[in-house]
Scaffold this active site. Structure first.
Site, PDB file in Angstrom:
ATOM      1  N   ALA A  14       0.631  -1.249  -0.008  1.00  0.00           N
ATOM      2  CA  ALA A  14      -0.028  -0.009   0.167  1.00  0.00           C
ATOM      3  C   ALA A  14       0.756   1.250   0.072  1.00  0.00           C
ATOM      4  CB  ALA A  14      -0.983   0.021   1.360  1.00  0.00           C
ATOM      5  N   HIS A  57      -2.858 -12.325  -4.439  1.00  0.00           N
ATOM      6  CA  HIS A  57      -3.139 -11.423  -2.935  1.00  0.00           C
ATOM      7  C   HIS A  57      -1.892 -11.827  -2.149  1.00  0.00           C
ATOM      8  CE1 HIS A  57      -5.490 -10.891   1.056  1.00  0.00           C
ATOM      9  NE2 HIS A  57      -4.681  -9.831   0.694  1.00  0.00           N
ATOM     10  N   ASP A  58      -1.161 -10.849  -1.596  1.00  0.00           N
ATOM     11  CA  ASP A  58       0.164 -10.778  -1.092  1.00  0.00           C
ATOM     12  C   ASP A  58       0.176 -11.519   0.318  1.00  0.00           C
ATOM     13  OD1 ASP A  58      -1.079  -8.999   0.517  1.00  0.00           O
ATOM     14  OD2 ASP A  58       0.165  -7.416   0.055  1.00  0.00           O
ATOM     15  N   ASN A  97      -7.656 -10.238  11.135  1.00  0.00           N
ATOM     16  CA  ASN A  97      -6.791  -9.099  10.966  1.00  0.00           C
ATOM     17  C   ASN A  97      -6.751  -8.438  12.420  1.00  0.00           C
ATOM     18  OD1 ASN A  97      -6.375  -8.489   8.065  1.00  0.00           O
ATOM     19  ND2 ASN A  97      -8.530  -9.106   7.968  1.00  0.00           N
ATOM     20  N   GLY A 126       7.670  -8.591   7.701  1.00  0.00           N
ATOM     21  CA  GLY A 126       8.593  -7.559   8.736  1.00  0.00           C
ATOM     22  C   GLY A 126       8.915  -7.698   9.951  1.00  0.00           C
TER      23      GLY A 126
END
Length: 482
Positions: free
Chosen positions: A15, A236-237, A296, A402
């Protein structure tokens, strides 16, 4: 380069930035290097917030030029957003950004026709105001949609520009809220009740399917010599990232970490119960008939915003100081929508602690520790809830993305879950993208084979749970009472 080693370009769009990574894959080797990184800057125009899709495509072409000779190209990106094409295949305006205000109040209109419980039972997707279904409902009366003859999700749009061929990759299609996760095909009933024309979508593709070859003009612009195939990956990542979870066996949970944390299980079938809907779990499709059953969570966004507010201090030193702060003095709900917007994050976290009657963190170290404890607690809740709702126990938690660089968060997640945590790889989405391409060209075997190659070749760090698990239960109870 050995004849048994091939190179694959993984276009990975997030994004805020995009990059083109080059993966070199052999029977016992797997290496990933960055060829090109470029910004992704949405633009606010009078009609709303839009993606600068032409700049992104330019970045992809620059990246392919920098990558040099490759045996295939694959594209993954964020989900739900799309471009509309006219009868000549021309783009009808820049794609709308999922944070655009046009979907405000749309969900209630949808639910008046298809109640939320029925929608979940049919599609398995958690509620998010920006799901493609709500975007299309919001656009129903627009001139652009009236003139559209084709809808392509973002990775499929870029693939079309590279190859001239149109398709809809399944893992990303599953985020539209128009796919039945049991049949892995379109939900014609939901679409017809809401007046959505599924004929706008190109035929479904599976990860690993051929998606065309680079057009002559693309070869000329990138300096590549053809033919260069484009391969559909888990576009989709998150689907690509989960494909790169270096797990053996089935009894594992995963957490894809970054700005968001996506925590859950890999299942053979969706969980479509009302209890699952109320717990805000989603059923998205993965490789080889799998279901990504996950929740999420706000993720490292909380810390990123605080670091920005503090003038970007050295993160390593900040984490060292946070590790010295006593655990679980104060915790907040990392899933609270109150933390979604940017700005004043340290003050908002302190205020949430004050309102709940907990000690108020003051220093950057104390606020950082509150954030990391709260994230670990959210990871614990998601992993526990997923196991219960899916009746699927786990023995280990894999952390990819990350957040693997944040050793304190990984250790706290192990402590909170009471399970070993295995961290790595950091570039999970790009690895998953590359490995699906390599599999399509016969270099690796099934999903288990892809994961074995990752385990053999990538550095992984194991964290064993420490401390008293009862303290995490008490902190969870403290949050639940608020």
């Amino acid at each position: 380069m050995s004849a048994h080693v091939k190179s694959y370009a993984a276009v990975d769009l997030g994004a805020s930035s995009g990059r083109v990574m080059v993966g070199r894959v052999g029977p016992d080797s797997l290496e990933l290097t960055e060829a090109h990184r470029f910004p992704n800057r949405p633009v606010r125009v009078p009609e709303g917030l839009r993606w600068d899709i032409l700049a992104l495509y330019g970045g992809v072409l620059d990246g392919l030029r920098a990558a040099g000779r490759v045996d295939s190209v694959g594209i993954d990106s964020w989900a739900v957003d799309y471009g509309l094409l006219d009868a000549d295949g021309a783009l009808l305006g820049n794609p709308v950004h999922y944070r655009d205000a046009r979907t405000e109040g749309i969900a209630e209109k949808v639910w008046a026709t298809v109640p939320a419980e029925e929608l979940y039972a049919a599609t398995g997707l958690q509620y998010a105001p920006f799901n493609t279904l709500y975007q299309l409902t919001a656009a129903r009366s627009s001139d652009q949609l009236a003139h559209a003859r084709r809808l392509l999700l973002i990775p499929d749009l870029l693939t079309y520009w590279l190859t001239g061929e149109q398709g809809t990759e399944l893992t990303n299609a599953s985020t539209t809220q128009l796919i039945d996760p049991r049949t892995r095909a379109w939900s014609y009933d939901v679409a017809s009740r809401l007046g959505i024309d599924l004929g706008l979508f190109a035929p479904l593709r599976q990860p690993g399917d051929a998606a065309g070859v680079l057009r002559p003009q693309v070869l000329e612009e990138t300096g590549l010599s053809g033919p260069v195939p484009v391969t559909a990956v888990g576009s989709h990542d998150t689907a690509s990232a989960v494909a790169a979870v270096p797990a053996g066996g089935e009894r594992f949970a995963y957490i894809c970490t970054g700005t968001w944390s996506l925590a859950g299980l890999e299942l053979d079938a969706p969980v479509l119960t009302e209890e699952s809907r109320l717990a805000n779990f989603t059923n998205e499709l993965g490789l080889d008939g799998t279901v990504r059953y996950l929740r999420n969570i706000m993720g490292l966004w909380l810390l990123q915003e605080c670091v920005r507010a503090w003038g970007d201090p050295d993160l390593g030193a900040l984490l060292l100081d946070a590790a010295k702060v006593p655990a679980l003095q104060s915790v907040v709900d990392a899933g609270d929508a109150a933390f979604l917007a940017p700005g004043r994050m340290p003050e908002r976290i302190a205020e949430a602690c004050r309102v709940s009657g907990q000690p108020v963190p003051d220093s950057p170290a104390e606020i950082t520790r509150c954030i990391l404890d709260s994230l670990a607690l959210a990871h614990r809740r998601a992993v526990e809830d997923a196991q219960r709702l899916a009746d699927h126990p786990v023995d280990v938690v894999y952390v990819v993305g990350g957040g693997t660089r944040n050793a304190l968060l990984c250790q706290l997640t192990a402590d909170a879950c009471g399970l070993p945590v295995v961290a790595g790889p950091t570039e999970a989405a790009a690895f998953g993208n590359v490995l699906v391409q390599a599999r399509a060209h016969g270099l690796v075997g099934d999903l288990a084979g892809m994961r074995r190659l990752l385990t053999r070749t990538q550095p992984l760090t194991r964290y064993e749970p420490q401390g008293d698990p009862g303290r995490w239960r008490e902190a969870q109870d403290r949050l639940a009472m608020r």
